[in-house]
Design a protein around this motif. Structure first.
Motif, PDB file in Angstrom:
ATOM      1  N   VAL A  81     -36.649  30.228  31.535  1.00  0.00           N
ATOM      2  CA  VAL A  81     -35.503  31.096  31.278  1.00  0.00           C
ATOM      3  C   VAL A  81     -34.286  30.233  30.967  1.00  0.00           C
ATOM      4  CG1 VAL A  81     -33.907  32.763  32.293  1.00  0.00           C
ATOM      5  CG2 VAL A  81     -36.367  32.969  32.723  1.00  0.00           C
ATOM      6  N   LEU A  82     -33.611  30.521  29.862  1.00  0.00           N
ATOM      7  CA  LEU A  82     -32.391  29.822  29.482  1.00  0.00           C
ATOM      8  C   LEU A  82     -31.142  30.648  29.740  1.00  0.00           C
ATOM      9  CD1 LEU A  82     -33.392  28.103  26.108  1.00  0.00           C
ATOM     10  CD2 LEU A  82     -33.424  27.152  28.424  1.00  0.00           C
ATOM     11  N   ALA A  83     -31.301  31.963  29.874  1.00  0.00           N
ATOM     12  CA  ALA A  83     -30.163  32.844  30.145  1.00  0.00           C
ATOM     13  C   ALA A  83     -30.712  34.212  30.497  1.00  0.00           C
ATOM     14  CB  ALA A  83     -29.237  32.939  28.932  1.00  0.00           C
ATOM     15  N   ARG A  84     -29.847  35.040  31.041  1.00  0.00           N
ATOM     16  CA  ARG A  84     -30.192  36.425  31.324  1.00  0.00           C
ATOM     17  C   ARG A  84     -29.107  37.336  30.752  1.00  0.00           C
ATOM     18  NH1 ARG A  84     -34.518  36.752  34.671  1.00  0.00           N
ATOM     19  NH2 ARG A  84     -35.018  34.893  35.909  1.00  0.00           N
ATOM     20  N   LYS A  85     -29.389  38.616  30.730  1.00  0.00           N
ATOM     21  CA  LYS A  85     -28.447  39.577  30.180  1.00  0.00           C
ATOM     22  C   LYS A  85     -27.063  39.423  30.813  1.00  0.00           C
ATOM     23  CE  LYS A  85     -27.543  44.532  29.846  1.00  0.00           C
ATOM     24  NZ  LYS A  85     -28.007  45.891  30.200  1.00  0.00           N
ATOM     25  N   GLU A  86     -27.050  39.223  32.143  1.00  0.00           N
ATOM     26  CA  GLU A  86     -25.781  39.173  32.857  1.00  0.00           C
ATOM     27  C   GLU A  86     -25.188  37.772  32.949  1.00  0.00           C
ATOM     28  OE1 GLU A  86     -29.138  38.638  35.793  1.00  0.00           O
ATOM     29  OE2 GLU A  86     -28.715  39.874  34.033  1.00  0.00           O
ATOM     30  N   THR A  87     -25.953  36.745  32.606  1.00  0.00           N
ATOM     31  CA  THR A  87     -25.476  35.363  32.713  1.00  0.00           C
ATOM     32  C   THR A  87     -25.932  34.584  31.486  1.00  0.00           C
ATOM     33  OG1 THR A  87     -25.741  35.492  35.115  1.00  0.00           O
ATOM     34  CG2 THR A  87     -25.387  33.312  34.168  1.00  0.00           C
ATOM     35  N   PRO A  88     -25.007  34.075  30.668  1.00  0.00           N
ATOM     36  CA  PRO A  88     -25.382  33.452  29.397  1.00  0.00           C
ATOM     37  C   PRO A  88     -25.865  32.008  29.508  1.00  0.00           C
ATOM     38  CG  PRO A  88     -23.017  33.406  29.637  1.00  0.00           C
ATOM     39  CD  PRO A  88     -23.544  34.142  30.832  1.00  0.00           C
ATOM     40  N   THR A  89     -26.418  31.648  30.662  1.00  0.00           N
ATOM     41  CA  THR A  89     -26.925  30.287  30.808  1.00  0.00           C
ATOM     42  C   THR A  89     -27.868  30.230  31.998  1.00  0.00           C
ATOM     43  OG1 THR A  89     -26.300  27.939  30.915  1.00  0.00           O
ATOM     44  CG2 THR A  89     -25.076  29.462  32.315  1.00  0.00           C
ATOM     45  N   SER A  90     -28.460  29.062  32.198  1.00  0.00           N
ATOM     46  CA  SER A  90     -29.341  28.796  33.335  1.00  0.00           C
ATOM     47  C   SER A  90     -29.049  27.387  33.815  1.00  0.00           C
ATOM     48  CB  SER A  90     -30.804  28.887  32.904  1.00  0.00           C
ATOM     49  OG  SER A  90     -31.095  27.846  31.968  1.00  0.00           O
ATOM     50  N   GLY A  94     -29.809  48.691  26.737  1.00  0.00           N
ATOM     51  CA  GLY A  94     -29.346  48.230  28.038  1.00  0.00           C
ATOM     52  C   GLY A  94     -30.429  47.776  28.983  1.00  0.00           C
ATOM     53  N   VAL A  95     -31.649  47.604  28.503  1.00  0.00           N
ATOM     54  CA  VAL A  95     -32.734  47.143  29.368  1.00  0.00           C
ATOM     55  C   VAL A  95     -32.468  45.691  29.779  1.00  0.00           C
ATOM     56  CG1 VAL A  95     -35.213  46.678  29.503  1.00  0.00           C
ATOM     57  CG2 VAL A  95     -34.370  48.673  28.237  1.00  0.00           C
ATOM     58  N   PRO A  96     -32.555  45.378  31.066  1.00  0.00           N
ATOM     59  CA  PRO A  96     -32.350  43.980  31.499  1.00  0.00           C
ATOM     60  C   PRO A  96     -33.360  43.055  30.821  1.00  0.00           C
ATOM     61  CG  PRO A  96     -32.319  45.461  33.380  1.00  0.00           C
ATOM     62  CD  PRO A  96     -32.791  46.281  32.207  1.00  0.00           C
ATOM     63  N   TYR A  97     -32.929  41.841  30.543  1.00  0.00           N
ATOM     64  CA  TYR A  97     -33.828  40.899  29.878  1.00  0.00           C
ATOM     65  C   TYR A  97     -33.485  39.471  30.281  1.00  0.00           C
ATOM     66  CZ  TYR A  97     -29.798  40.343  26.753  1.00  0.00           C
ATOM     67  OH  TYR A  97     -28.538  40.113  26.247  1.00  0.00           O
ATOM     68  N   ALA A  98     -34.464  38.606  30.058  1.00  0.00           N
ATOM     69  CA  ALA A  98     -34.272  37.164  30.205  1.00  0.00           C
ATOM     70  C   ALA A  98     -34.515  36.537  28.850  1.00  0.00           C
ATOM     71  CB  ALA A  98     -35.237  36.592  31.240  1.00  0.00           C
ATOM     72  N   LEU A  99     -33.700  35.561  28.483  1.00  0.00           N
ATOM     73  CA  LEU A  99     -33.911  34.825  27.240  1.00  0.00           C
ATOM     74  C   LEU A  99     -34.689  33.558  27.569  1.00  0.00           C
ATOM     75  CD1 LEU A  99     -30.419  35.273  25.564  1.00  0.00           C
ATOM     76  CD2 LEU A  99     -32.567  36.418  24.980  1.00  0.00           C
ATOM     77  N   PHE A 105     -38.663  41.351  28.891  1.00  0.00           N
ATOM     78  CA  PHE A 105     -38.058  42.524  29.527  1.00  0.00           C
ATOM     79  C   PHE A 105     -38.733  42.913  30.837  1.00  0.00           C
ATOM     80  CE2 PHE A 105     -37.341  42.645  24.977  1.00  0.00           C
ATOM     81  CZ  PHE A 105     -35.976  42.883  24.886  1.00  0.00           C
ATOM     82  N   GLU A 106     -39.726  42.172  31.283  1.00  0.00           N
ATOM     83  CA  GLU A 106     -40.399  42.518  32.527  1.00  0.00           C
ATOM     84  C   GLU A 106     -39.471  42.276  33.722  1.00  0.00           C
ATOM     85  OE1 GLU A 106     -43.509  40.865  29.662  1.00  0.00           O
ATOM     86  OE2 GLU A 106     -41.556  40.239  30.439  1.00  0.00           O
ATOM     87  N   SER A 107     -39.529  43.180  34.696  1.00  0.00           N
ATOM     88  CA  SER A 107     -38.814  42.961  35.951  1.00  0.00           C
ATOM     89  C   SER A 107     -39.574  41.926  36.789  1.00  0.00           C
ATOM     90  CB  SER A 107     -38.702  44.270  36.734  1.00  0.00           C
ATOM     91  OG  SER A 107     -39.996  44.690  37.166  1.00  0.00           O
ATOM     92  N   ARG A 108     -38.941  41.452  37.846  1.00  0.00           N
ATOM     93  CA  ARG A 108     -39.630  40.506  38.728  1.00  0.00           C
ATOM     94  C   ARG A 108     -40.874  41.138  39.339  1.00  0.00           C
ATOM     95  NH1 ARG A 108     -34.263  38.897  39.049  1.00  0.00           N
ATOM     96  NH2 ARG A 108     -33.930  36.643  38.960  1.00  0.00           N
ATOM     97  N   ALA A 109     -40.798  42.415  39.660  1.00  0.00           N
ATOM     98  CA  ALA A 109     -41.959  43.108  40.217  1.00  0.00           C
ATOM     99  C   ALA A 109     -43.084  43.199  39.190  1.00  0.00           C
ATOM    100  CB  ALA A 109     -41.561  44.503  40.690  1.00  0.00           C
ATOM    101  N   GLU A 110     -42.735  43.472  37.953  1.00  0.00           N
ATOM    102  CA  GLU A 110     -43.753  43.551  36.901  1.00  0.00           C
ATOM    103  C   GLU A 110     -44.393  42.194  36.662  1.00  0.00           C
ATOM    104  OE1 GLU A 110     -42.072  47.169  34.103  1.00  0.00           O
ATOM    105  OE2 GLU A 110     -41.171  45.180  33.928  1.00  0.00           O
ATOM    106  N   ILE A 111     -43.598  41.138  36.702  1.00  0.00           N
ATOM    107  CA  ILE A 111     -44.142  39.789  36.530  1.00  0.00           C
ATOM    108  C   ILE A 111     -45.086  39.450  37.677  1.00  0.00           C
ATOM    109  CG2 ILE A 111     -43.526  37.341  36.618  1.00  0.00           C
ATOM    110  CD1 ILE A 111     -41.161  37.954  34.836  1.00  0.00           C
ATOM    111  N   ALA A 112     -44.708  39.823  38.897  1.00  0.00           N
ATOM    112  CA  ALA A 112     -45.576  39.574  40.051  1.00  0.00           C
ATOM    113  C   ALA A 112     -46.905  40.304  39.893  1.00  0.00           C
ATOM    114  CB  ALA A 112     -44.879  40.008  41.336  1.00  0.00           C
ATOM    115  N   ARG A 113     -46.854  41.533  39.372  1.00  0.00           N
ATOM    116  CA  ARG A 113     -48.089  42.292  39.161  1.00  0.00           C
ATOM    117  C   ARG A 113     -48.959  41.635  38.090  1.00  0.00           C
ATOM    118  NH1 ARG A 113     -49.131  45.780  35.390  1.00  0.00           N
ATOM    119  NH2 ARG A 113     -46.931  46.072  34.846  1.00  0.00           N
ATOM    120  N   LEU A 114     -48.331  41.172  37.018  1.00  0.00           N
ATOM    121  CA  LEU A 114     -49.082  40.498  35.957  1.00  0.00           C
ATOM    122  C   LEU A 114     -49.726  39.211  36.466  1.00  0.00           C
ATOM    123  CD1 LEU A 114     -46.630  40.953  32.946  1.00  0.00           C
ATOM    124  CD2 LEU A 114     -48.902  41.989  33.189  1.00  0.00           C
TER     125      LEU A 114
END
Length: 289
Positions: free
Chosen positions: A193-202, A147-152, A99-108
């Motif tokens: 990442v295999l999919a995201r909330k808005e796109t069911p694939t990668s 409704g939190v954005p996520y990546a699978l 559930f981390e945003s791109r900004a949160e991942i960059a900080r980590l």
């Protein structure tokens, strides 16, 4: 059965000389082997892919004298097939949401780098640094329901433990000259990442499914995708899919030795065509006289 080749561009910009080389090499391989050539439009990214770029792909390829079988496969029309494959992997317990945003991942990543260089994947992007695997099922379900954005993501360690060591037969060459039987190293990519909330694939998931569903037997593509083959082999084995033969080819580079970009007008086929450059001259420029 004749071999089946494919050229699979994304309509997120205009084709350039590197695409011309890859497309014409696929044509050459198909002709020499008595095979078939398919065209696939990899348009799973709705924010970057545009109809005018897709139309330009057809026009540029036709201008080069390339023909392909109909119908053209457009990934955006097959999302249900990718979703079904993803659900199979989820059923194996190999997929989890982060559930981390791109900004949160960059900080980590910056925090991890402070303790020593955080590992990067073969493309230079940092591996996933989060701790989403430690979340409880209830917490995950609550975040997703809220409704939190996520990546699978693929649990890479669990996936590798399930299949063991992998390899593929390389009929071309990797960036460092790798050829023959090549050991796959999907762990170098971390939890992809295999999919995201808005796109069911990668890209990784869809390309593996597409090649099987289209009956592709020969994958001829650039060396920039050589290392991604490790992830593709892993997904093929997990999903019980056959593997095509792989041939990774050299890249066409600019005067500074950089990989060509769709934003580089000087090498764009559309711009060159407008300047009066002929298809024969294109072939000469990329060494396919």
């Amino acid at each position: 059965m004749p071999p089946v080749f494919r050229f699979a561009p994304s309509p997120n910009g205009y084709l350039h000389l590197g695409h011309a080389y890859s497309a014409l090499l696929n044509v050459q391989c198909a002709q020499q082997s008595g095979g078939r050539l398919l065209l696939r439009i990899e348009d799973i990214d709705p924010t970057r892919c545009r109809p005018e770029f897709e139309q330009a792909i057809y026009e540029d390829l036709a201008w080069l004298g390339i023909t392909w079988e109909q119908p053209v496969r457009r990934q955006s029309e097959h999302l249900a097939e990718y979703r079904a494959a993803l659900e199979r992997l989820q059923g194996m317990g190999l997929v989890y949401p982060s559930f981390e945003s791109r900004a949160e991942i960059a900080r980590l990543v910056a925090q991890r780098d402070a303790d020593g260089a955080w590992p990067r994947d073969p493309d230079g992007a940092p591996l996933y640094p989060g701790t989403a695997t430690s979340l409880s099922e209830a917490r995950r379900a609550g975040l997703m329901a809220g409704g939190v954005p996520y990546a699978l993501r693929l649990d890479m360690a669990a996936a590798i433990a399930r299949v063991g060591r992998l390899a593929w037969d390389e009929h071309g060459a990797g960036p460092s000259g790798e050829s023959g039987r090549v050991e796959a190293r999907p762990e170098a990519w971390g939890d992809v990442v295999l999919a995201r909330k808005e796109t069911p694939t990668s890209y990784h998931l869809s390309v593996v499914l597409d090649d099987v569903l289209q009956g592709v037997t020969e994958v001829v593509r650039g060396q920039d995708l050589f290392h991604a083959t490790s992830v593709h082999r892993l997904l093929q084995v997990l999903l019980g899919l056959p593997a095509p033969a792989y041939r990774h080819h050299q890249l066409i580079r600019d005067a500074q030795g950089h990989k060509l970009s769709k934003s580089t007008q000087a090498t764009g086929l559309r711009a060159l065509r407008a300047e009066g450059v002929s298809p024969a001259e294109i072939r000469h420029r990329i060494g396919m006289v």
